[in-house]
Scaffold this motif. Structure first.
Motif, PDB file in Angstrom:
ATOM      1  N   GLY A  70       0.775  -1.225   0.000  1.00 30.18           N
ATOM      2  CA  GLY A  70       0.000   0.000   0.000  1.00 30.18           C
ATOM      3  C   GLY A  70       0.810   1.280   0.000  1.00 30.18           C
ATOM      4  N   LEU A  71       2.124   1.217  -0.198  1.00 31.67           N
ATOM      5  CA  LEU A  71       2.953   2.415  -0.163  1.00 31.67           C
ATOM      6  C   LEU A  71       3.367   2.879  -1.551  1.00 31.67           C
ATOM      7  N   ALA A  72       3.051   2.111  -2.592  1.00 30.70           N
ATOM      8  CA  ALA A  72       3.466   2.460  -3.949  1.00 30.70           C
ATOM      9  C   ALA A  72       2.262   2.496  -4.888  1.00 30.70           C
ATOM     10  N   ILE A  73       1.120   2.958  -4.373  1.00 32.95           N
ATOM     11  CA  ILE A  73      -0.097   3.013  -5.165  1.00 32.95           C
ATOM     12  C   ILE A  73      -0.123   4.291  -5.981  1.00 32.95           C
ATOM     13  N   GLY A  74      -0.624   4.184  -7.184  1.00 33.04           N
ATOM     14  CA  GLY A  74      -0.830   5.366  -7.990  1.00 33.04           C
ATOM     15  C   GLY A  74       0.160   5.476  -9.124  1.00 33.04           C
ATOM     16  N   GLY A  75      -0.342   5.603 -10.350  1.00 31.63           N
ATOM     17  CA  GLY A  75       0.551   5.835 -11.473  1.00 31.63           C
ATOM     18  C   GLY A  75       0.391   4.858 -12.618  1.00 31.63           C
ATOM     19  N   ASP A  76       0.119   3.590 -12.365  1.00 31.49           N
ATOM     20  CA  ASP A  76      -0.077   2.620 -13.445  1.00 31.49           C
ATOM     21  C   ASP A  76      -1.490   2.761 -13.996  1.00 31.49           C
ATOM     22  N   TRP A  77      -1.633   2.642 -15.300  1.00 31.65           N
ATOM     23  CA  TRP A  77      -2.975   2.746 -15.883  1.00 31.65           C
ATOM     24  C   TRP A  77      -3.108   1.853 -17.114  1.00 31.65           C
ATOM     25  N   TYR A  78      -4.366   1.615 -17.474  1.00 37.01           N
ATOM     26  CA  TYR A  78      -4.705   1.020 -18.762  1.00 37.01           C
ATOM     27  C   TYR A  78      -5.919   1.758 -19.296  1.00 37.01           C
ATOM     28  N   ASP A  79      -6.119   1.690 -20.600  1.00 34.88           N
ATOM     29  CA  ASP A  79      -7.255   2.378 -21.203  1.00 34.88           C
ATOM     30  C   ASP A  79      -7.561   1.746 -22.553  1.00 34.88           C
ATOM     31  N   HIS A  98       4.751   7.682  -7.004  1.00 30.62           N
ATOM     32  CA  HIS A  98       3.497   7.101  -6.545  1.00 30.62           C
ATOM     33  C   HIS A  98       2.727   8.135  -5.739  1.00 30.62           C
ATOM     34  N   ASP A  99       1.679   7.699  -5.083  1.00 29.95           N
ATOM     35  CA  ASP A  99       0.879   8.545  -4.213  1.00 29.95           C
ATOM     36  C   ASP A  99      -0.102   9.370  -5.035  1.00 29.95           C
ATOM     37  N   VAL A 100      -0.719  10.356  -4.377  1.00 27.88           N
ATOM     38  CA  VAL A 100      -1.815  11.117  -4.967  1.00 27.88           C
ATOM     39  C   VAL A 100      -1.376  11.860  -6.222  1.00 27.88           C
ATOM     40  N   GLU A 101      -0.185  12.452  -6.198  1.00 24.44           N
ATOM     41  CA  GLU A 101       0.277  13.226  -7.345  1.00 24.44           C
ATOM     42  C   GLU A 101       0.409  12.351  -8.592  1.00 24.44           C
ATOM     43  N   ALA A 102       0.948  11.151  -8.426  1.00 23.28           N
ATOM     44  CA  ALA A 102       1.100  10.252  -9.569  1.00 23.28           C
ATOM     45  C   ALA A 102      -0.257   9.811 -10.098  1.00 23.28           C
TER      46      ALA A 102
END
Length: 277
Positions: A70-79, A98-102
């Motif tokens: 749970g410390l490296a969440i945020g940034g990976d995506w698919y579409d 990571h985090d909110v900014e990513a």
């Protein structure tokens, strides 16, 4: 000669007061970090599409998994989304950090890619324009990305990579490979970049898998080993339901140690029609 007064020994009450204050500060910091992690995960999941588009002969699926701790969440995506000419576009990528900014930057990239792709169907041009668009908003983050276009008339996949890990392909007759296509640098680093385009005519039924490095790389698990394991799975499951393939590929992350978040897209296709295009 002056004599220094010996320091006053801390009383039990003093020690308890100090301990209580430090504990409260630690709790406040932990609660703030937990809130940021929870917000990042909510942003991440809410900004990912609920489903991917399909066409006759092309079945699709995708999955996302947050980091194990749970410390490296945020940034990976698919579409995935339809283009004005009737073809389909798919993208997968990974934002630095990571985090909110990513997670928020990830949302900007997805929207930017959709906007650009509506006017530039060639994957290389899409990445080039998206790169300049991201630089124009003056953000310090950058992102890797693979952008793919499926043409239902020519039964062809065209793709371009911006610093992203390669995909994996396999056919139902047990041929397979790692898509080590030429590529360019990540998005958001330097202006005026060009991204080579690779074309694949889908003459046999099979699957094409896009993923992020969180699936195939871990603390003691090199990318090459992860790609080899994904290739083995996809080769054995090329004719299966794409959701099952996506789930099996995501399980490779458990072998790597899964310290990062991870995303997978699976495109399962029939054989192209002879003479198409």
């Amino acid at each position: 000669m002056l004599r220094r007064r010996p320091p006053r020994a801390a009383s039990a009450d003093d020690l308890l007061t100090t301990l209580g204050r430090l504990t409260a500060q630690a709790r406040e910091g932990a609660e703030l970090q937990r809130a940021r992690v929870e917000l990042a995960e909510v942003l991440q999941r809410e900004m990912l599409p609920a489903a991917l588009p399909e066409l006759p002969g092309l079945r699709t699926a995708a999955t996302y998994a947050p980091a194990r701790h749970g410390l490296a969440i945020g940034g990976d995506w698919y579409d995935g989304f339809p283009l004005p000419d009737g073809s389909l576009a798919f993208s997968v990528g990974d934002v630095q950090g990571h985090d909110v900014e990513a997670a928020a930057f990830m949302g900007q990239i997805r929207i930017g890619l959709r906007a650009v792709a509506a006017h530039a169907a060639d994957p290389g041009e899409v990445l080039s324009r998206a790169n300049d668009l991201l630089l124009s908003i003056d953000c310090e983050l950058f992102a890797t990305c693979t952008f793919v276009r499926f043409d239902p008339l020519s039964w062809e996949l065209t793709s371009a990579r911006a610093g992203h890990v390669p995909g994996v392909w396999a056919t139902t007759d047990r041929r397979w490979g790692v898509a080590e296509d030429p590529g360019g640098i990540p998005l958001g680093v330097l202006p005026g970049q060009r991204y080579p385009v690779t074309r694949r005519r889908l003459t046999a039924a099979g699957a094409f898998v896009l993923l992020t490095d969180g699936v195939i790389e871990g603390p003691s698990f090199p990318i090459e080993a992860g790609l080899a394991e994904v290739a083995r799975l996809v080769s054995a499951m090329a004719g299966d339901d794409p959701a099952e393939v996506a789930g099996a590929v995501m399980c490779v992350a458990e072998l790597t140690g899964h310290t990062d978040d991870a995303a997978v897209i699976v495109l399962c296709h029939d054989a192209g029609r002879r003479g198409a295009g």
